[in-house]
Motif scaffolding. Sequence first.
Motif, short mmCIF file in Angstrom:
data_model
loop_
_atom_site.label_atom_id
_atom_site.label_comp_id
_atom_site.label_asym_id
_atom_site.label_seq_id
_atom_site.Cartn_x
_atom_site.Cartn_y
_atom_site.Cartn_z
N LEU A 156 8.92 -7.83 100.55
CA LEU A 156 9.76 -7.95 101.74
C LEU A 156 9.90 -9.41 102.19
O LEU A 156 11.00 -9.85 102.55
CB LEU A 156 9.22 -7.09 102.88
N VAL A 157 8.81 -10.15 102.17
CA VAL A 157 8.87 -11.56 102.56
C VAL A 157 9.67 -12.36 101.53
O VAL A 157 10.49 -13.21 101.90
CB VAL A 157 7.46 -12.15 102.77
N THR A 158 9.48 -12.08 100.25
CA THR A 158 10.24 -12.77 99.20
C THR A 158 11.73 -12.52 99.37
O THR A 158 12.55 -13.44 99.24
CB THR A 158 9.78 -12.33 97.80
N ASN A 159 12.11 -11.28 99.68
CA ASN A 159 13.53 -10.97 99.92
C ASN A 159 14.08 -11.80 101.07
O ASN A 159 15.22 -12.27 101.01
CB ASN A 159 13.72 -9.48 100.21
N ALA A 160 13.28 -11.98 102.12
CA ALA A 160 13.74 -12.78 103.26
C ALA A 160 13.94 -14.24 102.84
O ALA A 160 14.87 -14.89 103.29
CB ALA A 160 12.75 -12.68 104.41
N HIS A 199 21.85 -6.27 104.62
CA HIS A 199 20.76 -5.34 104.34
C HIS A 199 20.31 -5.46 102.89
O HIS A 199 21.12 -5.74 102.01
CB HIS A 199 21.22 -3.90 104.59
N PRO A 200 19.02 -5.21 102.63
CA PRO A 200 18.57 -5.18 101.23
C PRO A 200 19.17 -3.96 100.53
O PRO A 200 19.48 -2.96 101.17
CB PRO A 200 17.05 -5.05 101.34
N VAL A 201 19.34 -4.08 99.23
CA VAL A 201 19.91 -2.98 98.45
C VAL A 201 19.03 -2.70 97.24
O VAL A 201 18.32 -3.57 96.75
CB VAL A 201 21.35 -3.29 97.98
N LEU A 202 19.11 -1.47 96.78
CA LEU A 202 18.45 -1.10 95.53
C LEU A 202 19.42 -1.44 94.40
O LEU A 202 20.23 -0.61 94.00
CB LEU A 202 18.09 0.38 95.52
N ALA A 203 19.36 -2.67 93.92
CA ALA A 203 20.27 -3.13 92.87
C ALA A 203 19.81 -2.58 91.53
O ALA A 203 18.63 -2.24 91.34
CB ALA A 203 20.29 -4.66 92.82
N MET A 206 13.18 -4.34 95.76
CA MET A 206 13.33 -3.17 96.63
C MET A 206 13.03 -1.88 95.89
O MET A 206 12.65 -0.88 96.51
CB MET A 206 14.71 -3.14 97.28
N HIS A 207 13.13 -1.89 94.56
CA HIS A 207 12.69 -0.72 93.79
C HIS A 207 11.18 -0.57 93.91
O HIS A 207 10.66 0.55 94.03
CB HIS A 207 13.10 -0.85 92.32
N ILE A 208 10.47 -1.68 93.88
CA ILE A 208 9.01 -1.66 94.04
C ILE A 208 8.68 -1.14 95.44
O ILE A 208 7.80 -0.28 95.60
CB ILE A 208 8.41 -3.06 93.80
N VAL A 209 9.37 -1.66 96.45
CA VAL A 209 9.13 -1.21 97.83
C VAL A 209 9.41 0.30 97.93
O VAL A 209 8.60 1.05 98.48
CB VAL A 209 10.00 -2.00 98.83
N ALA A 210 10.53 0.74 97.40
CA ALA A 210 10.90 2.17 97.48
C ALA A 210 9.87 3.06 96.77
O ALA A 210 9.61 4.18 97.20
CB ALA A 210 12.29 2.39 96.90
N LEU A 270 6.55 2.32 96.28
CA LEU A 270 5.22 2.27 96.90
C LEU A 270 5.20 2.72 98.36
O LEU A 270 4.17 3.16 98.86
CB LEU A 270 4.64 0.85 96.81
N ALA A 271 6.33 2.59 99.05
CA ALA A 271 6.37 2.93 100.47
C ALA A 271 6.73 4.40 100.66
O ALA A 271 7.51 4.96 99.91
CB ALA A 271 7.39 2.05 101.18
N ARG A 272 6.15 5.00 101.67
CA ARG A 272 6.50 6.37 102.06
C ARG A 272 7.93 6.40 102.56
O ARG A 272 8.68 7.33 102.29
CB ARG A 272 5.53 6.85 103.14
N THR A 273 8.30 5.34 103.29
CA THR A 273 9.66 5.19 103.80
C THR A 273 9.90 3.72 104.10
O THR A 273 8.96 2.96 104.26
CB THR A 273 9.87 6.07 105.07
N TRP A 274 11.17 3.34 104.13
CA TRP A 274 11.52 1.97 104.50
C TRP A 274 12.91 1.98 105.11
O TRP A 274 13.65 2.95 104.97
CB TRP A 274 11.44 1.01 103.31
N GLY A 275 13.24 0.92 105.82
CA GLY A 275 14.54 0.86 106.46
C GLY A 275 14.81 -0.51 107.06
O GLY A 275 14.05 -1.45 106.88
#
Length: 150
Positions: A56-60, A92-96, A108-112, A114-119
């Motif tokens: 998330l920080v890297t995306n920012a 917004h971030p996208v699942l590319a 964001m695939h990694i986030v999706a 490992l995370a229960r939810t994100w937004g």
Amino acid sequence: MPEARSDPDPAPPSWSMDLRGTSTPALVEVRRWASRALARVDDAHLGDVLLVATELVTNAYDHGDGPLQVRMSHTPSSCRVRIEVDDSCPDHPVLATPSLERPGGRGMHIVAKLARTWGVREHPGGSKTVWAEVSCDGIDAVPCAAMAGS
């Protein structure tokens, strides 16, 4: 997008780190800070949290003109860590679709995964908060260390 809280826990303790004016080497400090703040979280769960926070920080840094702040909170009773990263970009971030021809597109695939939810929560003026909640209730879950001591 507001999030409805349905759990009976009071607001969990939270920690924040100001990242204004930093560059990607600050990721090491974010990981150290998060490890100290979440000292009661089991190592296996903490690894997932650190990876999500890093993404998330890297995306920012890469897409949002740099992060402004990162926040984390830990809810021991449901063994959940919430990570929030603010930046000043409205996109917004996208699942590319990842590609072998170009770098990136996997965060964001990694986030999706490992995370229960994100937004994303938008703010006036075009800034936003990207958030994710990581829990340890998966098939190979190890209870949080905080739970084991209760």
